[in-house]
Each structure stands twice: as C-alpha cells, then as structure tokens.
Design an enzyme around this catalytic site. Sequence first.
Site, PDB file in Angstrom:
ATOM      1  N   ASP A   1      -4.021   1.256  -9.757  1.00  0.00           N
ATOM      2  CA  ASP A   1      -5.229   0.961  -9.816  1.00  0.00           C
ATOM      3  C   ASP A   1      -5.485   0.671 -11.573  1.00  0.00           C
ATOM      4  OD1 ASP A   1      -5.268   1.692  -7.278  1.00  0.00           O
ATOM      5  OD2 ASP A   1      -6.253   3.773  -7.887  1.00  0.00           O
TER       6      ASP A   1
ATOM      7  N   GLU B   1       0.931  -1.088   0.007  1.00  0.00           N
ATOM      8  CA  GLU B   1      -0.085  -0.012   0.204  1.00  0.00           C
ATOM      9  C   GLU B   1       0.848   1.308  -0.228  1.00  0.00           C
ATOM     10  OE1 GLU B   1      -3.105   0.224  -1.097  1.00  0.00           O
ATOM     11  OE2 GLU B   1      -3.662  -1.183   0.296  1.00  0.00           O
ATOM     12  N   HIS B   2       0.336   2.085  -0.991  1.00  0.00           N
ATOM     13  CA  HIS B   2       1.351   3.450  -1.010  1.00  0.00           C
ATOM     14  C   HIS B   2       2.679   3.266  -1.406  1.00  0.00           C
ATOM     15  CE1 HIS B   2      -1.938   6.246   0.277  1.00  0.00           C
ATOM     16  NE2 HIS B   2      -2.569   5.115   0.841  1.00  0.00           N
TER      17      HIS B   2
ATOM     18  N   ASN C   1     -10.290  11.043  -1.152  1.00  0.00           N
ATOM     19  CA  ASN C   1     -10.531  11.230  -2.499  1.00  0.00           C
ATOM     20  C   ASN C   1     -10.006  12.535  -3.071  1.00  0.00           C
ATOM     21  OD1 ASN C   1     -12.088  13.742  -2.298  1.00  0.00           O
ATOM     22  ND2 ASN C   1     -13.819  12.491  -1.656  1.00  0.00           N
TER      23      ASN C   1
ATOM     24  N   GLY D   1     -12.716   3.006  -2.020  1.00  0.00           N
ATOM     25  CA  GLY D   1     -11.417   2.628  -2.159  1.00  0.00           C
ATOM     26  C   GLY D   1     -11.152   1.386  -2.832  1.00  0.00           C
TER      27      GLY D   1
HETATM   28  C1  GLA Z   1      -4.841   5.040  -4.658  1.00  0.00           C
HETATM   29  C2  GLA Z   1      -3.644   5.312  -5.812  1.00  0.00           C
HETATM   30  C3  GLA Z   1      -2.705   4.232  -5.992  1.00  0.00           C
HETATM   31  C4  GLA Z   1      -2.411   3.719  -4.813  1.00  0.00           C
HETATM   32  C5  GLA Z   1      -3.059   3.604  -3.627  1.00  0.00           C
HETATM   33  C6  GLA Z   1      -2.524   3.450  -2.477  1.00  0.00           C
HETATM   34  O1  GLA Z   1      -5.536   4.016  -5.053  1.00  0.00           O
HETATM   35  O2  GLA Z   1      -4.686   5.633  -6.981  1.00  0.00           O
HETATM   36  O3  GLA Z   1      -2.026   4.422  -7.018  1.00  0.00           O
HETATM   37  O4  GLA Z   1      -1.348   4.577  -4.565  1.00  0.00           O
HETATM   38  O5  GLA Z   1      -3.984   4.732  -3.523  1.00  0.00           O
HETATM   39  O6  GLA Z   1      -1.938   2.212  -2.368  1.00  0.00           O
END
Ligand code: GLA
Length: 559
Positions: free
Chosen positions: A250, A89-90, A298, A202
Amino acid sequence: MASASIPASPSPWTTPHPSPPPTYSPPLSFPPPEDLVPTVTRLHDIYSSVDLPHQTSRWHALVARFKALYDRPMTFVARSPGRVNLIGEHIDYSWFPVLPMATVHDVLVAVCVLPQNDPVADDRIILSNVSSSKYPTRVFNTRDFQDPFFEISTTGTDVDWSAYFLAGLKGALMFSKLCAAETSPLPTMRILVDGDIPPCAGLSASSAFVCSSLLAVLAATTSSMIEKSFLVNSSVISERVLGVNSGGMDQAASVFGVRDHALLVDFRPLVSAKPVRVLDTVPPLCFVLANSLVVAANRAETGPDTYNVRVVETVLAAEILARKYNVGRLEIRDGFGGTLRGFYDRVCEQEGWTMGDRESEERAVREVVRRVQETFDRDQYSLDEVAEKLGQKTEDMVRKYMTRFPIRAKYLNLRDRSIHVIEESFRVKCFSSLLASSTVHLRTLSGSESRPYFDALGALMNASQASCANFFECSCPEVDELTQIARRYGAAGSRMTGTGWGGCTVSLVRADKVADVINGLKKEYYAVRYPGLSASQLEEAVFAIRPGNGTALAKIEDV
Ligand code: GLA
C-alpha cells in the site's frame, strides 16, 4: 537518507527499542530526482486535466477553510494517494512482487509551521479534519496535542481518526534527528486534513494518511531531501503501531505512483517499483472499481481473525517447508520469520534452475506446489500439529509468531494459503509482462483483434479471484457477486482488490464496455442490495478509475 529494506525491528511502540533508533541523515550522494519525493508547485503536476477542475475547487475550499480556522496561510500540503491492486493479493508479506496502482483519490495534510518568534507559537499541534461533510457518520473531532510523546490507543473498535496522524508523527520522530534529542520541541503546527479515499473500502486510506502525515512532519522539521524508498519503509513501520503486520504494497503504491501506470513493486533486495504503462491499447483498457459496501477487514477489529492470521499461516508454512526440504535458514522478514519467496528461491537455487522465461517459472511453480501438497496433506491443522511440524513446543511457537500482532485462531490452513501465494506470484509475472507488451498491441491490434489480449489479462484476474475466494478465503459473497455481474456485462476480468473480506472489486474493461459494466452493477447489485442509495452515493460506489500520481509535497503558488 540511504535506501534500505524494511528494517527488522520489533514494533517500536509496544516493545522497548533495544538501541537508539536510526537517525535521519541526508544521503551522502545525490540520488536521481526520480528517487526523491517530488516537491510540486502546480496542481497539474499532481492531477490530470480530467481531474483538475474538481480538484481545483477542492483545494480552493481547503485553502479557505485553513485560513478561516487558523488565521494563517498553509505552508505546504503533504499529499498521498490510495491504491488499487490489479493483481498479486496477499503475497507482498511473502516478499513476492505485486502489481498495484495509485488512485487519484488521496489524503491531503495541509500544514502551517509557526516559527518560534511567532506571537501564536505555543509548541502545540492542532489537528482538524474537513472530511466530516463527506462522511457524516464518522467522527472527526479536532485534536490538540501539547506533548509530542502522545499515546496512541488502538484498543477494540474505537480507533480515533487522529491515531493515523500520530502513527506518522511518531514514525517521523523515530526516523528523524528529533528522536536523538528527545528534548527538542516539535515546532508549533496547525494542520488540516482532507481525504477523499472511500474509507473501509480496502483502498488503503489509512496507509495514505500515515504516509502523508509522516511526510508532513518530516517536511516541517527538516529541509533535507526525502527518498521515496525511505518514506515507504518508515511508513510501513509507523503503521505497525496500529496493530497490522502489513506487507508494504500500500505504502509503495502510494509513494511510487505514476499517472497512467501500474507499478511492479518488488521488495527484494530493496523496495522498488517499476512503472508499467497500462493505457496503450485499441480500444483503451480501463478499470472499473465497485465498492461492495461491506466493510473490508481492518486492523484493530477483524485483523486478529483475518489478515494477521494469514501472515502467520504463510510464515509458518515457509518455515516448515524450509525445514522439511533442508534448504537452509530462510532470510527473516521484519524480525518475524521466513517467507514463501525465500523458500521458492532456495528450491530454484538447489535445483540449479535459471529463471526468467515463462517455462522455467511454470516448472518451478509446479514443483513448489507439489512440495506444499506433499507437506500439508489436509487443509486444517491444530496449533499443536503445526508446532510439531515446526519442531517446536506449542507455547514457544505461539510466543514467537502469534503474540506480536494479535491473532485469534485454533486451526491454521498452511496448504491452501501457500498454494495461493505461489500461484498468484506467477500470475503477477504473466500479467505484468502482458501489460508491458501493450505498446506492441497498440501498434498491431485494433478493434476485435485486441480481444484475445484483453481476455488473457482478464483470465489472470479471474483466476486470482477464484484463488482468493477458495484458497486464501479472503473474499466474501458480496464481492464474489460483484465480480460475476461485472463479467456478465462485459468485463474481461474481475477480482477483489486489497485486504478483502469486503471492500472493492476491480474489473478490467474495454473502454467501449465501461458504461455497460457500470450500469449492470448498478442494476443487479446496488439496486437490489442497497436500493436507498442516492445518485451521488452510487457515483461514489462504482466508477472508472485511472492510475494516478504518487506522494508529493505541494507548495502550490496559486490555488
Ligand atoms: C492490505 C495490506 C497489504 C497487502 C494487502 C493484500 O492492504 O496492507 O500489505 O497485504 O492487504 O494484498
């Protein structure tokens, strides 16, 4: 279209483009079919037999509604799924690999392209949405566009649903031949959208919508093959008009999705996804999704305090570390700044470490974390202090890193964010190699013997959650609570998924425990915090999920 890494360009619609935008050109040689966005003719090519009955009636309804609305049959449907991130994540915007999967839930953009000689052809694009019956509190007004160079308003909280379509449309114009000849009219199009990805959870409903819109416009305006990597890269850039500097996970999960597989998505040297099969254990390994019903961070509203700040923190940390340890200039991501992966790789190069085995990776992680701690001895620095470490004037730093995407922050935490990113990247490596070895377990393990395997995967997810909560501070009390309940009722591991600050959790659960976990969550979370939910709302809030197929262009012959 040749594969390319995400091009380094300024946000194309806020800054004048310095040179003509890239034009669409078909690949010179034929890429292998698996690299192309598939065109499918049967619903079975998209959905598994478990989902087919429900999806068939959904598509029937879409076809009927389209005909009733526009008095024309649809020509094709561009379909893109949402995503659930299993771990990592991130860290995508630091260029470290991540491990998401595509969902069965998706966004369908159904299109009829009217030829110039059609009596109704009027060069307009009419855009409607059938989702209002599913999401009664949201507004999906029909839009009628006569001018292809539309304005997208993303100010404040009021982002119209059509902005995501327009982002895809503009991306398609920018990347297709159409942008070379500004006067070429777009064809007359009638469009109907149907999405079933829970919004604000999310699960990347917006990226799926942008991807399918971009694909829809490309399919309406060209007959060339579309490479998956091209669609990923151009969707990432298209979505930036909506104010978020996202990392690409994503879009990659949506486009590359493979049924029953997680995807090891890497961003260097090019964006790519390696499918990793997940269901081959005894008992089968399942994932349970639970929506906290707290609106996830968001873009327009909370991005400047949350997501966008994290991007800047990780970039500044990488730049400062590179300067302090003299590792040379880092490769710049997206015209913005260096990445922690760039720093990590340079340290390994400098030390002469050949990576690949777990021990070497662990040693590198420990060393890089040590350097992070040596460089940042506390968790908060003012902007002036960060600028000093960077060797720049504060106003120059702010101009360079904090204006392209809006930020609201007086203090930055470079230490904890970096530790999360580096350690999380190691968890992704461990998790994906364990998953990849699940076929061995299928052959050798059964029943109680497989427990250590589940526990090892689960422990990595739990550690990821702790790091997201404590180091990256992107969880929230409701999400933390969901993960704790899931573990109490038998999940081997549980963590937030996606952007965070709300949204969903994903739990790893043995098939024989799925009902216990779902019932536990209903009893201890939803009945307590949301006692008024109807049975169907509950079914939509917490359910078992399987990895689904990725983006496709559907020309279904007999829906
Ligand atoms: C959002 C962003 C992704 C990623 C996630 C966290 O969904 O669009 O690119 O950074 O947060 O993992």
